[in-house]
Design a protein around this motif. Structure first.
Motif, PDB file in Angstrom:
ATOM      1  N   HIS A 154       0.399  14.318  -2.317  1.00  0.00           N
ATOM      2  CA  HIS A 154       0.287  14.345  -0.933  1.00  0.00           C
ATOM      3  C   HIS A 154       0.525  15.831  -0.246  1.00  0.00           C
ATOM      4  O   HIS A 154       0.806  15.610   0.946  1.00  0.00           O
ATOM      5  N   ARG A 159       1.685   7.494  -6.565  1.00  0.00           N
ATOM      6  CA  ARG A 159       0.929   8.880  -6.743  1.00  0.00           C
ATOM      7  C   ARG A 159       1.475  10.178  -7.023  1.00  0.00           C
ATOM      8  O   ARG A 159       1.164  10.917  -7.408  1.00  0.00           O
ATOM      9  N   GLU A 169      -0.365   7.902   7.054  1.00  0.00           N
ATOM     10  CA  GLU A 169      -1.270   6.721   6.983  1.00  0.00           C
ATOM     11  C   GLU A 169      -1.330   5.454   7.715  1.00  0.00           C
ATOM     12  O   GLU A 169      -2.578   4.945   7.617  1.00  0.00           O
ATOM     13  N   ARG A 191       2.283   1.891  -3.429  1.00  0.00           N
ATOM     14  CA  ARG A 191       1.072   2.443  -4.417  1.00  0.00           C
ATOM     15  C   ARG A 191       0.872   4.045  -4.022  1.00  0.00           C
ATOM     16  O   ARG A 191       0.722   5.004  -4.660  1.00  0.00           O
ATOM     17  N   LEU A 192       0.809   4.238  -2.765  1.00  0.00           N
ATOM     18  CA  LEU A 192       0.934   5.719  -2.291  1.00  0.00           C
ATOM     19  C   LEU A 192       1.862   6.633  -2.721  1.00  0.00           C
ATOM     20  O   LEU A 192       1.639   7.675  -3.392  1.00  0.00           O
ATOM     21  N   VAL A 243       4.608  10.566   5.402  1.00  0.00           N
ATOM     22  CA  VAL A 243       3.459   9.719   4.756  1.00  0.00           C
ATOM     23  C   VAL A 243       3.027   8.514   5.526  1.00  0.00           C
ATOM     24  O   VAL A 243       2.117   8.214   5.798  1.00  0.00           O
ATOM     25  N   GLN A 254       1.118  -1.199   0.018  1.00  0.00           N
ATOM     26  CA  GLN A 254       0.039   0.180   0.030  1.00  0.00           C
ATOM     27  C   GLN A 254       0.853   1.265   0.142  1.00  0.00           C
ATOM     28  O   GLN A 254       0.486   2.164  -0.588  1.00  0.00           O
TER      29      GLN A 254
END
Length: 164
Positions: free
Chosen positions: A88, A83, A107, A79-80, A103, A76
């Protein structure tokens, strides 16, 4: 004395040799001197063999501290990060270890030191990237024009070679 370097097989063989010397009548100190270890280690191996047999002499794997993020969370995180940093809320698209740590904190609620984030990213097959440093005033058209017109005129040529 620290544990010697070597594979598990070498370390197990060392323990077996020590116990064979002990069985042949050597003292704990003599076995330690011959093998290159402390007599206490020989005594520990002897006691382990008495309790658990030959199986007790096997080298056990030490997994270390469990990771703070499990496999699912690591995927995950990737994937973040894919982006982009702009998504962000950062002003540039550059990912730094400090930004990645923020992050992760935001998250997943897990705190990482920015120095350890580099190791984490390396384990996830990500490599550090350095952005190209370009001046804000850079004029790409003028550079292309200079490369085409002026550069061939001023660059060195091989001796005896003349451009057509």
């Amino acid at each position: 004395m620290p544990r010697p370097q070597g594979s598990a097989d070498l370390l197990e063989d060392r323990r077996r040799r020590a116990l064979a010397l002990l069985d042949s009548g050597c003292s704990l100190n003599e076995v330690g001197r011959r093998i290159g270890c402390a007599a206490v280690s020989v005594m520990r191996w002897r006691d382990a063999r008495r309790r658990g047999g030959e199986q007790a002499l096997r080298v056990r794997y030490s997994p270390g501290r469990p990771p703070k993020l499990d496999r699912k969370q690591q995927k995950q995180l990737i994937r973040l990060l894919l982006r982009g940093a702009l998504a962000h809320g950062y002003r540039t698209s550059l990912w730094t270890t400090a930004r990645i740590a923020e992050v992760i904190q935001r998250e997943f609620g897990v705190q990482y030191h920015r120095d350890h984030v580099g190791r984490l990213m390396h384990s996830l097959q990500w490599s550090p990237q350095k952005p190209e440093r370009r001046a804000l005033e850079r004029d790409e058209k003028a550079i292309a024009r200079w490369k085409q017109k002026d550069w061939p005129r001023i660059k060195k040529t091989l001796r005896g070679w003349v451009p057509i």
